[in-house]
Scaffold this motif. Structure first.
Motif, short mmCIF file in Angstrom:
data_model
loop_
_atom_site.label_atom_id
_atom_site.label_comp_id
_atom_site.label_asym_id
_atom_site.label_seq_id
_atom_site.Cartn_x
_atom_site.Cartn_y
_atom_site.Cartn_z
N MET A 1 0.83 -1.19 0.00
CA MET A 1 0.00 0.00 0.00
C MET A 1 0.87 1.26 0.00
O MET A 1 0.63 2.18 -0.75
CB MET A 1 -0.91 -0.04 1.23
CG MET A 1 -1.86 1.11 1.31
SD MET A 1 -3.17 0.88 0.14
CE MET A 1 -4.25 2.16 0.58
N LYS A 2 1.90 1.26 0.84
CA LYS A 2 2.76 2.42 0.95
C LYS A 2 3.53 2.66 -0.35
O LYS A 2 3.68 3.79 -0.79
CB LYS A 2 3.75 2.22 2.10
CG LYS A 2 4.38 3.49 2.60
CD LYS A 2 5.40 3.24 3.69
CE LYS A 2 4.76 2.78 4.97
NZ LYS A 2 5.73 2.69 6.07
N ASN A 3 4.01 1.58 -0.98
CA ASN A 3 4.75 1.71 -2.24
C ASN A 3 3.85 2.23 -3.36
O ASN A 3 4.31 2.99 -4.21
CB ASN A 3 5.36 0.38 -2.64
CG ASN A 3 6.50 -0.02 -1.73
OD1 ASN A 3 7.13 0.82 -1.11
ND2 ASN A 3 6.76 -1.31 -1.65
N GLN A 4 2.59 1.82 -3.36
CA GLN A 4 1.66 2.29 -4.39
C GLN A 4 1.43 3.79 -4.26
O GLN A 4 1.35 4.50 -5.26
CB GLN A 4 0.34 1.53 -4.29
CG GLN A 4 0.45 0.07 -4.67
CD GLN A 4 -0.83 -0.68 -4.40
OE1 GLN A 4 -1.72 -0.19 -3.72
NE2 GLN A 4 -0.93 -1.89 -4.94
N THR A 5 1.33 4.27 -3.04
CA THR A 5 1.12 5.70 -2.81
C THR A 5 2.34 6.50 -3.26
O THR A 5 2.20 7.52 -3.93
CB THR A 5 0.85 5.97 -1.32
OG1 THR A 5 -0.24 5.16 -0.89
CG2 THR A 5 0.51 7.43 -1.09
N LYS A 6 3.54 6.00 -2.93
CA LYS A 6 4.76 6.68 -3.34
C LYS A 6 4.87 6.71 -4.86
O LYS A 6 5.25 7.72 -5.44
CB LYS A 6 5.98 5.98 -2.76
CG LYS A 6 6.16 6.18 -1.29
CD LYS A 6 7.39 5.45 -0.81
CE LYS A 6 7.55 5.55 0.68
NZ LYS A 6 8.74 4.82 1.15
N GLU A 7 4.55 5.59 -5.49
CA GLU A 7 4.64 5.52 -6.96
C GLU A 7 3.62 6.46 -7.61
O GLU A 7 3.92 7.11 -8.61
CB GLU A 7 4.41 4.09 -7.43
CG GLU A 7 4.59 3.90 -8.91
CD GLU A 7 6.00 4.18 -9.38
OE1 GLU A 7 6.15 4.61 -10.54
OE2 GLU A 7 6.96 3.99 -8.61
N LYS A 8 2.44 6.55 -7.04
CA LYS A 8 1.42 7.46 -7.59
C LYS A 8 1.87 8.91 -7.49
O LYS A 8 1.75 9.68 -8.45
CB LYS A 8 0.10 7.27 -6.85
CG LYS A 8 -1.04 8.07 -7.42
CD LYS A 8 -2.34 7.78 -6.69
CE LYS A 8 -3.46 8.60 -7.27
NZ LYS A 8 -4.72 8.37 -6.56
N LEU A 9 2.44 9.29 -6.35
CA LEU A 9 2.95 10.65 -6.19
C LEU A 9 4.10 10.93 -7.14
O LEU A 9 4.21 12.01 -7.72
CB LEU A 9 3.41 10.88 -4.75
CG LEU A 9 2.31 10.95 -3.69
CD1 LEU A 9 2.91 10.99 -2.30
CD2 LEU A 9 1.42 12.15 -3.94
#
Length: 63
Positions: A1-9
């Motif tokens: 979940m955390k990696n997906q948020t970072k990648e989206k940003l």
């Protein structure tokens, strides 16, 4: 979940400035990113790297 948020940003930032994406790609290709280093080594491994860097710095400074 955390990696997906970072990648989206990261992708949103790239859309705003395409040259930043190219520069980031070149820099990662040469040296890798700090987050990849930390996640690959784990806590103890990264702590060991910090200790080694500190000891080398102190030895070169005072000797």
């Amino acid at each position: 979940m955390k990696n997906q948020t970072k990648e989206k940003l990261r992708q949103e930032e790239w859309k705003k400035d395409p040259t930043a994406a190219m520069r980031d790609g070149f820099e990662r290709g040469n040296a890798g990113s700090l987050t990849e280093l930390v996640s690959g080594l784990g806590f103890k491994g990264f702590l060991a790297v910090i200790v080694v860097i500190t000891v080398v710095f102190l030895l070169t400074t005072f000797l």
